[in-house]
Structures are given as structure tokens and as C-alpha cells.
Design an enzyme around this catalytic site. Structure first.
Site, PDB file in Angstrom:
ATOM      1  N   ARG A   1     -10.217   0.198  -6.225  1.00  0.00           N
ATOM      2  CA  ARG A   1     -10.383   0.735  -4.885  1.00  0.00           C
ATOM      3  C   ARG A   1     -11.657   1.564  -4.787  1.00  0.00           C
ATOM      4  O   ARG A   1     -11.959   2.373  -5.673  1.00  0.00           O
ATOM      5  CB  ARG A   1      -9.188   1.619  -4.520  1.00  0.00           C
ATOM      6  CG  ARG A   1      -9.184   2.032  -3.049  1.00  0.00           C
ATOM      7  CD  ARG A   1      -8.117   3.072  -2.776  1.00  0.00           C
ATOM      8  NE  ARG A   1      -7.789   3.135  -1.356  1.00  0.00           N
ATOM      9  CZ  ARG A   1      -7.229   4.179  -0.752  1.00  0.00           C
ATOM     10  NH1 ARG A   1      -6.962   5.266  -1.454  1.00  0.00           N
ATOM     11  NH2 ARG A   1      -6.955   4.166   0.523  1.00  0.00           N
TER      12      ARG A   1
ATOM     13  N   ASP B   1       1.919   2.570   3.619  1.00  0.00           N
ATOM     14  CA  ASP B   1       1.013   3.711   3.448  1.00  0.00           C
ATOM     15  C   ASP B   1       1.773   4.974   3.050  1.00  0.00           C
ATOM     16  O   ASP B   1       1.248   6.090   3.156  1.00  0.00           O
ATOM     17  CB  ASP B   1       0.191   3.951   4.721  1.00  0.00           C
ATOM     18  CG  ASP B   1      -0.949   4.933   4.547  1.00  0.00           C
ATOM     19  OD1 ASP B   1      -1.491   5.009   3.422  1.00  0.00           O
ATOM     20  OD2 ASP B   1      -1.306   5.628   5.521  1.00  0.00           O
TER      21      ASP B   1
ATOM     22  N   HIS C   1      -6.025  -0.558   6.034  1.00  0.00           N
ATOM     23  CA  HIS C   1      -5.714   0.050   7.326  1.00  0.00           C
ATOM     24  C   HIS C   1      -6.465  -0.584   8.506  1.00  0.00           C
ATOM     25  O   HIS C   1      -7.080   0.114   9.329  1.00  0.00           O
ATOM     26  CB  HIS C   1      -6.000   1.554   7.289  1.00  0.00           C
ATOM     27  CG  HIS C   1      -5.333   2.277   6.158  1.00  0.00           C
ATOM     28  ND1 HIS C   1      -4.114   1.901   5.632  1.00  0.00           N
ATOM     29  CD2 HIS C   1      -5.724   3.366   5.431  1.00  0.00           C
ATOM     30  CE1 HIS C   1      -3.780   2.722   4.648  1.00  0.00           C
ATOM     31  NE2 HIS C   1      -4.735   3.608   4.496  1.00  0.00           N
TER      32      HIS C   1
ATOM     33  N   HIS D   1       1.241   5.330  -2.415  1.00  0.00           N
ATOM     34  CA  HIS D   1       0.747   6.224  -3.458  1.00  0.00           C
ATOM     35  C   HIS D   1       1.911   6.998  -4.059  1.00  0.00           C
ATOM     36  O   HIS D   1       2.913   7.239  -3.390  1.00  0.00           O
ATOM     37  CB  HIS D   1      -0.260   7.235  -2.900  1.00  0.00           C
ATOM     38  CG  HIS D   1      -1.309   6.656  -2.021  1.00  0.00           C
ATOM     39  ND1 HIS D   1      -2.304   5.843  -2.496  1.00  0.00           N
ATOM     40  CD2 HIS D   1      -1.514   6.771  -0.678  1.00  0.00           C
ATOM     41  CE1 HIS D   1      -3.095   5.483  -1.494  1.00  0.00           C
ATOM     42  NE2 HIS D   1      -2.635   6.032  -0.387  1.00  0.00           N
TER      43      HIS D   1
ATOM     44  N   HIS E   1       0.837  -1.207   0.000  1.00  0.00           N
ATOM     45  CA  HIS E   1       0.000   0.000   0.000  1.00  0.00           C
ATOM     46  C   HIS E   1       0.868   1.253   0.000  1.00  0.00           C
ATOM     47  O   HIS E   1       1.506   1.597   1.000  1.00  0.00           O
ATOM     48  CB  HIS E   1      -0.912   0.031   1.217  1.00  0.00           C
ATOM     49  CG  HIS E   1      -2.015   1.037   1.115  1.00  0.00           C
ATOM     50  ND1 HIS E   1      -3.301   0.702   0.782  1.00  0.00           N
ATOM     51  CD2 HIS E   1      -2.015   2.383   1.286  1.00  0.00           C
ATOM     52  CE1 HIS E   1      -4.053   1.793   0.753  1.00  0.00           C
ATOM     53  NE2 HIS E   1      -3.292   2.826   1.057  1.00  0.00           N
TER      54      HIS E   1
END
Length: 302
Positions: free
Chosen positions: A133, A257, A189, A37, A35
Site C-alpha cells: 500500500r 473500512d 475508497h 485494519h 479493506h
């Protein structure tokens, strides 16, 4: 300052830690960060409006450097809310990795709506996308649950899953709705479940039931997002993680994350987050390998 520069939106959130620590635990070969970005540059990949935040640039090269620093060999790029259904940055990044892998194996999770063509789904699959997602928590040009459920019928033949950013404590009938989907689900999460609740509430039991039935997976990511503590050790989130590891270890993956957008707490150190996982595993190297290597191999078809 030129007119062009004035038109570029300025970040309104904190950047990630520039020099994170090296994890105390050496990661096993094939470890996957499930995970993260990437963002920018905004003049080439514009953000949607309205949106919940404006991030700093966080390039594929920046992220690859972090992965090498931490010891990861595989990674999953997740489409963030600020790009809505415009997946160009992620798709361009995945296309680039075919020619310049940066020493890492890549996968992606897209955000799409009903207008997507079958040929586009096939193109994204060839690039390495393995799921869609649904962000049902934060602002952005997102796709709702019903539209996502319709898309699930179209992605099922590709072997994709639906990934959910939801709070399982407040999302109505989440277990029933997810159990009726024609594809597996992945929950970001730790379910965005407030750690103060502990693992004994019915919603957490429902989550484990979905996982035992082979319907869902959970990302052991973002403990700082659900904890009462501002920094590690996130002992309250640890209770949830340990409960999942004890009951459904084969349905868990780990994610940093990075670059940690839209936080209400201090910016976490990614090396410390890796060590948190090992602490949750009680130092069990075989369990850590299951979560970091074996499980993501199955989920993302590495």
C-alpha cells in the site's frame, strides 16, 4: 496510574460502532471484506510519530467477530499509516490465522520500503500478503510513489499489486503513472474522489479506462469519506458506484473500512454499509456475488 500506563498513547478518534446491525441482505458464501485494519495493544505494537491519529485497540478477534456477524468468510488486513513500515502486527495476525483461522480465510496488504529483503518478501507472501500500500494522502511513515514504483519491479514476480490511497481528482497524472507500473494497481475508497464531482469528470473516465485495460481495480469502500451526507444513504457516492458497476463490474471489490479511522463524519454502521452495496447493485444478487466473491478470489488468490 503507573508510569507504564502514562506512556501508552490515548485514542484521539472515535471507536467503531459496538453493535452494528445485521445486513438485510444475506451475503453469499465466500464473501470477502477487502479493506480493514487492526490495532494494538500499543505497548506491544507501538505507533509511529508523527502520525495522523491514535486509534482505539481493534484486535483480530474483534474484527473476526464483526465478520461473522456480517456474514463474511474472507478478509484482507491492510497495513494502516500509524504503523508505517512496521508490519509486525499484521504479520503476527496472519501467522496466527494459520493455527486458528477463526473460520475465515485471510490475506494482507503491507507497507514496505526499499530496505526490505527478498527473503522478507517471500516470508510475507507465504503468510498471505498480496500487495503493498502507498498512502499518498495522510501523515505517517509512508513510502512515496517513486519508491513504490521501484518496489513494483520486485513484487511483480510474486503476483502482488500496489494499492493506492490517493485522490484521483488531485493526484497529478495518476492514470499515466499507474499505467506505466509493471504490476496492477488497486485504488482505495472509490478513488477518494469527492462525490459531488459526479462520474463525468475526465479523471473518473481515466480511472475506468485503467480498469477496462486490466491495469487497475477499485474498492467500493468508504462512501462516507467522499459523500456530502453524514449518514447513509450516500446518494452522491451511489452515482459513482453505479457508474463503475455499469462499466467495469469485473474490477471491483468491496470493503467495510473497519474500524473507520480518522473520520470527519459520523461513525458508520458496518451492516448498513453492506446494504449500501446491495442498493448500488440494484438488488442484483449475481452482481453482488461478483463483487463480494468472484473478483476478490482473483485479486487476492484465495
Amino acid at each position: 496510574m503507573t508510569d507504564k500506563n502514562r506512556s501508552i498513547p490515548q485514542p484521539d478518534i472515535a471507536p467503531p460502532v459496538t453493535h452494528p446491525t445485521v445486513p438485510k441482505n444475506r451475503l453469499p458464501s465466500g464473501s470477502c471484506d477487502s479493506h480493514a485494519h487492526i490495532f494494538g495493544p500499543a505497548d506491544r505494537y507501538p505507533y509511529v510519530s508523527p502520525r495522523g491519529y491514535t486509534p482505539h485497540n481493534a484486535s483480530l478477534d474483534d474484527y473476526a467477530g464483526l465478520l461473522r456477524h456480517l456474514g463474511f468468510d474472507r478478509a484482507v488486513l491492510v497495513q494502516p499509516s500509524v504503523y508505517g513500515t512496521d508490519n509486525r502486527l499484521m504479520a503476527d495476525a496472519l501467522a496466527r490465522t494459520r493455527e486458528d483461522s477463526l473460520g475465515i480465510a485471510w490475506r494482507g496488504i503491507a507497507v514496505l520500503d526499499d530496505s526490505v529483503t527478498d527473503s522478507e518478501l517471500e516470508r510475507l507472501h507465504d503468510l498471505g500478503v498480496r500487495g503493498l500500500r502507498l498512502n499518498l494522502l495522510f501523515q505517517g511513515a509512508e513510502v512515496g510513489f517513486d519508491e513504490g514504483a521501484r518496489l513494483a519491479n520486485r513484487i511483480a514476480p510474486l503476483g502482488w499489486h500496489l494499492q493506492f490511497l490517493i485522490n484521483i481528482a488531485s493526484f497529478e497524472d495518476f492514470a499515466g503513472r499507474l499505467s506505466r507500473l509493471p504490476v496492477e494497481s488497486v485504488i482505495d475508497h472509490i478513488g477518494h474522489f469527492p462525490a459531488i464531482n459526479g462520474p463525468d469528470l475526465p479523471q473518473f473516465a481515466d480511472l475506468k479506462a485503467l480498469m477496462r485495460e486490466g491495469r487497475s481495480w477499485v474498492k467500493l469502500s468508504g462512501p462516507n469519506r467522499i459523500s456530502r451526507h453524514d449518514a447513509a444513504p450516500f446518494t452522491d457516492a451511489q452515482r459513482l458506484a453505479e457508474d463503475l458497476i455499469s462499466h467495469v463490474p469485473d474490477r471491483l471489490v468491496f470493503g467495510t473500512d473497519w474500524p473507520h479511522v480518522q473520520l470527519s463524519t459520523s461513525m458508520p454502521d458496518d451492516g448498513v454499509l453492506v446494504d449500501e452495496l446491495y442498493r448500488w447493485c440494484g438488488g442484483d444478487q449475481a452482481m453482488a456475488k461478483r463483487i463480494l466473491v468472484n473478483n476478490p478470489e482473483r485479486l487476492y488468490s484465495f
